[in-house]
Design an enzyme around this catalytic site. Structure first.
Site, PDB file in Angstrom:
ATOM      1  N   ASP A  61       0.864  -1.185   0.000  1.00 46.84           N
ATOM      2  CA  ASP A  61       0.000   0.000   0.000  1.00 46.84           C
ATOM      3  C   ASP A  61       0.903   1.239   0.000  1.00 46.84           C
ATOM      4  O   ASP A  61       0.770   2.128   0.835  1.00 46.84           O
ATOM      5  CB  ASP A  61      -0.936  -0.012   1.217  1.00 46.84           C
ATOM      6  CG  ASP A  61      -1.897   1.187   1.207  1.00 46.84           C
ATOM      7  OD1 ASP A  61      -2.002   1.863   0.161  1.00 46.84           O
ATOM      8  OD2 ASP A  61      -2.519   1.455   2.256  1.00 46.84           O
ATOM      9  N   ASN A 103      -1.930   3.122  12.845  1.00 41.63           N
ATOM     10  CA  ASN A 103      -3.203   2.439  13.058  1.00 41.63           C
ATOM     11  C   ASN A 103      -3.012   0.945  12.847  1.00 41.63           C
ATOM     12  O   ASN A 103      -3.679   0.120  13.448  1.00 41.63           O
ATOM     13  CB  ASN A 103      -4.255   2.959  12.081  1.00 41.63           C
ATOM     14  CG  ASN A 103      -5.537   2.171  12.177  1.00 41.63           C
ATOM     15  OD1 ASN A 103      -6.196   2.200  13.218  1.00 41.63           O
ATOM     16  ND2 ASN A 103      -5.863   1.409  11.147  1.00 41.63           N
ATOM     17  N   HIS A 104      -2.061   0.638  11.950  1.00 35.29           N
ATOM     18  CA  HIS A 104      -1.829  -0.759  11.572  1.00 35.29           C
ATOM     19  C   HIS A 104      -0.368  -0.927  11.192  1.00 35.29           C
ATOM     20  O   HIS A 104       0.337   0.056  10.971  1.00 35.29           O
ATOM     21  CB  HIS A 104      -2.713  -1.122  10.375  1.00 35.29           C
ATOM     22  CG  HIS A 104      -2.667  -0.072   9.289  1.00 35.29           C
ATOM     23  ND1 HIS A 104      -3.570   0.964   9.218  1.00 35.29           N
ATOM     24  CD2 HIS A 104      -1.805   0.137   8.267  1.00 35.29           C
ATOM     25  CE1 HIS A 104      -3.267   1.753   8.198  1.00 35.29           C
ATOM     26  NE2 HIS A 104      -2.195   1.283   7.598  1.00 35.29           N
ATOM     27  N   GLN A 169      -2.860  -5.345   6.332  1.00 38.51           N
ATOM     28  CA  GLN A 169      -2.593  -4.255   7.281  1.00 38.51           C
ATOM     29  C   GLN A 169      -3.326  -4.492   8.598  1.00 38.51           C
ATOM     30  O   GLN A 169      -4.308  -3.808   8.920  1.00 38.51           O
ATOM     31  CB  GLN A 169      -3.046  -2.917   6.667  1.00 38.51           C
ATOM     32  CG  GLN A 169      -2.190  -2.499   5.466  1.00 38.51           C
ATOM     33  CD  GLN A 169      -2.817  -1.383   4.651  1.00 38.51           C
ATOM     34  OE1 GLN A 169      -4.003  -1.438   4.337  1.00 38.51           O
ATOM     35  NE2 GLN A 169      -2.045  -0.381   4.290  1.00 38.51           N
ATOM     36  N   ASP A 171      -4.703  -4.232  12.172  1.00 34.84           N
ATOM     37  CA  ASP A 171      -4.781  -3.073  13.077  1.00 34.84           C
ATOM     38  C   ASP A 171      -4.006  -3.339  14.360  1.00 34.84           C
ATOM     39  O   ASP A 171      -4.106  -4.431  14.945  1.00 34.84           O
ATOM     40  CB  ASP A 171      -6.242  -2.800  13.468  1.00 34.84           C
ATOM     41  CG  ASP A 171      -6.876  -1.783  12.545  1.00 34.84           C
ATOM     42  OD1 ASP A 171      -6.717  -1.921  11.316  1.00 34.84           O
ATOM     43  OD2 ASP A 171      -7.515  -0.836  13.056  1.00 34.84           O
ATOM     44  N   ARG A 199       2.468  13.761   9.890  1.00 37.81           N
ATOM     45  CA  ARG A 199       1.119  13.692   9.316  1.00 37.81           C
ATOM     46  C   ARG A 199       0.616  12.330   9.788  1.00 37.81           C
ATOM     47  O   ARG A 199       1.142  11.288   9.415  1.00 37.81           O
ATOM     48  CB  ARG A 199       1.186  13.776   7.789  1.00 37.81           C
ATOM     49  CG  ARG A 199      -0.159  13.601   7.071  1.00 37.81           C
ATOM     50  CD  ARG A 199      -0.343  12.176   6.638  1.00 37.81           C
ATOM     51  NE  ARG A 199      -1.499  11.972   5.784  1.00 37.81           N
ATOM     52  CZ  ARG A 199      -2.030  10.772   5.552  1.00 37.81           C
ATOM     53  NH1 ARG A 199      -1.528   9.686   6.091  1.00 37.81           N
ATOM     54  NH2 ARG A 199      -3.067  10.643   4.773  1.00 37.81           N
ATOM     55  N   ASP A 201      -1.598   9.250  10.092  1.00 39.01           N
ATOM     56  CA  ASP A 201      -2.510   8.525   9.212  1.00 39.01           C
ATOM     57  C   ASP A 201      -3.731   8.028   9.985  1.00 39.01           C
ATOM     58  O   ASP A 201      -3.603   7.550  11.115  1.00 39.01           O
ATOM     59  CB  ASP A 201      -1.735   7.319   8.637  1.00 39.01           C
ATOM     60  CG  ASP A 201      -2.458   6.628   7.508  1.00 39.01           C
ATOM     61  OD1 ASP A 201      -2.763   7.290   6.503  1.00 39.01           O
ATOM     62  OD2 ASP A 201      -2.712   5.407   7.631  1.00 39.01           O
ATOM     63  N   GLU A 243      -4.827  13.228   9.622  1.00 32.67           N
ATOM     64  CA  GLU A 243      -5.745  12.819   8.575  1.00 32.67           C
ATOM     65  C   GLU A 243      -6.998  12.317   9.281  1.00 32.67           C
ATOM     66  O   GLU A 243      -6.997  11.234   9.860  1.00 32.67           O
ATOM     67  CB  GLU A 243      -5.144  11.687   7.726  1.00 32.67           C
ATOM     68  CG  GLU A 243      -6.008  11.362   6.542  1.00 32.67           C
ATOM     69  CD  GLU A 243      -6.057   9.887   6.164  1.00 32.67           C
ATOM     70  OE1 GLU A 243      -6.522   9.595   5.066  1.00 32.67           O
ATOM     71  OE2 GLU A 243      -5.657   9.021   6.968  1.00 32.67           O
ATOM     72  N   HIS A 309      -2.703  12.274  -2.434  1.00 33.11           N
ATOM     73  CA  HIS A 309      -2.268  11.040  -3.083  1.00 33.11           C
ATOM     74  C   HIS A 309      -3.377   9.992  -3.129  1.00 33.11           C
ATOM     75  O   HIS A 309      -3.223   8.959  -3.752  1.00 33.11           O
ATOM     76  CB  HIS A 309      -1.059  10.477  -2.325  1.00 33.11           C
ATOM     77  CG  HIS A 309      -1.392  10.179  -0.899  1.00 33.11           C
ATOM     78  ND1 HIS A 309      -1.659  11.176   0.026  1.00 33.11           N
ATOM     79  CD2 HIS A 309      -1.542   9.007  -0.234  1.00 33.11           C
ATOM     80  CE1 HIS A 309      -1.941  10.607   1.191  1.00 33.11           C
ATOM     81  NE2 HIS A 309      -1.878   9.308   1.057  1.00 33.11           N
ATOM     82  N   ASP A 310      -4.489  10.244  -2.430  1.00 33.47           N
ATOM     83  CA  ASP A 310      -5.610   9.309  -2.443  1.00 33.47           C
ATOM     84  C   ASP A 310      -6.659   9.795  -3.445  1.00 33.47           C
ATOM     85  O   ASP A 310      -6.471  10.795  -4.113  1.00 33.47           O
ATOM     86  CB  ASP A 310      -6.220   9.220  -1.040  1.00 33.47           C
ATOM     87  CG  ASP A 310      -5.289   8.507  -0.069  1.00 33.47           C
ATOM     88  OD1 ASP A 310      -4.545   7.619  -0.517  1.00 33.47           O
ATOM     89  OD2 ASP A 310      -5.324   8.840   1.134  1.00 33.47           O
TER      90      ASP A 310
END
Ligand code: NOJ
Length: 553
Positions: A61, A103-104, A169, A171, A199, A201, A243, A309-310
């Site tokens: 990812d 987060n993961h 990924q 968690d 930043r 996530d 984010e 980027h998303d």
């Protein structure tokens, strides 16, 4: 404890090391390449670089699947190269923010490998397990259409593990105090290597309660305060930029009522309304979004962006509004993603129309907050829709007309450089635009300079003015007895509007910040303004004496 509020008025530039500049010729961007481009970035006038993930990762990812938080992916160089880079940035007065993806982890991370192999491992409880498949396993996917579930069975553990994102990924169990301590340790490590913050996530998921029995997504906001406190103990002016695509009523929970949680958040609410405004020439929902996100502690700040980027996530617009944006900017299925967004870059969405691009960036740089620009946007780079999912908008930087846009000497760049057509590197590249005083690049440099001369936008109170035309957005910023007015015409035709600038205290003269031209109000205190199709103007507001004293004219 706050030392410096640099982020209240800064220009942030986001880039991925992988696709920025390849120095060693292996086809993959690296820190040495980035280092060589620091003078380019300094010339552009940016204040901070936000680096997308660059830690060790199987790259399933794009690095948002980390296997070692304390090392960098060897394809990008060494930790030594990283420190050379942060030092070089510091010498040029540029701060560095990095992605913090906690987060993961990757499923290849040794923590997960130990957790799944040994029920007695201390790492078992670092992840979120369930003996039975939870009833809600088919809910809450972040990548609908591609991701099938949020709970996957692991043969080794003989348990299901939770993953908000892709199945590779898992968690982290962020409620576990050891996991929390590790997150602080990771932050402390990179702070020592020269970064000014993170930043962060997927923040709402980081702080969410996780587990098979969790019915409602309740959040542990208190965790945010602990992250901030730790950071500031280590380095007073370091920040977290979150984010967090949340509804406005939750904003203060992230910033903290007293500004004691995260310093910055991306303003997704304004982002979506901004695209609707560009698609429909109707500024009303954008004004509403600005007002709905007005309330924030004095030390907090929004990150204002157009594309990242998303995919452009339109999930928070009403059905009709969303349809309008799709119709205008992403009508084909191949341009859309995850049933909620558009995966294109900005320039092709706006048909490369220079007037519309300037309008969009002028808006981005003048809405309340700190603008976040994505690499390549300064030259109007395009996308490659033949690449899967979000990769279409992650192609290498186009530096010159040399093979592969001067990004690499290798014959096989990590992703193909856009070639041919209106956005091809052959004619759309930095070298060409540097030579042309009218290029988008040189215009962007001037816009950045202008934005830095107007701290009122970052600090001031924002007052929308009534222009009598829903397609003309006029925002006034008042700060320390100064006023600035920015006006944008969303229509594809010229318009004349009239309005009361409404400051009065120092007079009512409007001075165009770009060219110095001045205009006064009529006897009723109204200004008349003729705006070009997609035209925009930035003004200082005040009396002649006052502005002369300030050397504004
Ligand atoms: C948000 C990032 O922006 C996105 O690119 C990534 O896939 C997810 N978080 C998962 O880390």
């Amino acid at each position: 404890m706050i030392n410096d509020l640099w982020y209240k008025n800064a220009v942030i530039y986001c880039l991925s090391v992988e696709t920025f500049m390849d120095a060693n010729g292996d086809g993959v961007g690296d820190f040495q390449g980035l280092q060589r481009r620091l003078d380019y970035l300094a010339g552009l006038g940016i204040d901070a670089i936000w680096l997308m993930p660059f830690q060790a990762s199987p790259q399933r990812d794009d690095g948002y699947d980390v296997t070692d938080y304390y090392n960098i992916d060897p394809r990008y160089g060494t930790l030594g190269d990283f420190v050379e880079f942060t030092h070089g940035a510091k010498q040029r007065g540029i701060r560095v923010l990095i992605d913090l993806v906690v987060n993961h982890t990757s499923d290849h991370h040794p923590w997960f490998q130990q957790a799944r192999s040994d029920p007695n491992s201390v790492y078992r409880d670092w992840y979120v397990w369930s003996g039975k498949k939870p009833a809600n396993a088919d809910e809450g996917m972040v990548f609908p259409g591609i991701q099938k579930t949020t709970w996957t069975y692991d043969e080794k553990a003989r348990q299901y593990y939770f993953h908000r994102f892709y199945e590779f990924q898992p968690d982290l169990n962020t409620a576990n105090p050891h996991v929390q301590a590790e997150i602080l340790k990771i932050m402390g490590f990179w702070i020592q290597l020269g970064v000014s913050g993170f930043r962060m996530d997927a923040v709402p998921f980081v702080i969410a309660e996780k587990g098979a029995d969790v019915k409602r997504l309740s959040k542990r906001y208190e965790m945010l305060r602990r992250f901030r406190e730790f950071l500031q103990w280590r380095l007073g002016d370091s920040i977290i930029l979150a984010e967090a695509n949340v509804v406005p009523k939750e904003n203060l929970k992230y910033f903290g009522e007293d500004g004691d949680r995260l310093q910055m958040m991306f303003n997704f609410h304004v982002n979506q309304a901004l695209f609707y405004a560009l698609a429909s020439s109707d500024a009303r929902p954008l004004i509403k979004a600005v007002e709905a996100t007005r309330e924030r502690p004095a030390t907090a700040q929004w990150g204002i962006f157009l594309r990242n980027h998303d995919e452009l996530d339109l999930g928070r617009l009403g059905e009709k509004q969303r349809r309008k944006v799709f119709e205008e900017f992403g009508p084909d299925k191949g341009m859309q993603l995850y049933d909620r967004g558009i995966r294109r870059r900005l320039a092709p969405m706006l048909d490369g129309d220079r007037r519309r691009l300037e309008l969009a960036y002028s808006l981005m740089f003048s809405l309340p907050g700190t603008p976040v620009l994505r690499y390549g946007d300064e030259i109007g780079m395009g996308d490659d829709l033949s690449l899967p999912e979000r990769n279409c908008a992650r192609t290498p930087m186009q530096w010159s007309a040399e093979p592969h846009g001067g990004f690499t000497k290798s014959r096989r760049p990590v992703l193909p450089v856009i070639s041919g057509g209106p956005f091809g590197f052959e004619h759309l590249n930095v070298a060409q635009q540097r030579r042309d005083p009218d290029s988008l690049l040189n215009w962007m440099e001037r816009l950045i300079r202008m934005r830095k001369e107007v701290p009122e936008i970052g600090w001031g109170d924002c007052v929308p003015l009534n222009t009598g035309d829903d397609g003309v957005l006029a925002l006034r910023y008042d700060w320390r007895n100064n006023s600035v007015l920015v006006v944008h015409n969303l229509h594809s035709r010229p318009v004349e509007v009239s309005f009361v600038a409404g400051v009065g205290e120092h007079g009512n003269l409007l001075i165009d910040i770009a060219d110095g031209a001045s205009s006064d109000a009529d006897a009723n205190g109204r200004h008349r303004l003729l705006l070009d199709a997609y035209g925009y103007q930035w003004f200082r507001v005040g009396g002649l004496d006052y502005l002369l004293r300030r050397r504004e004219i």
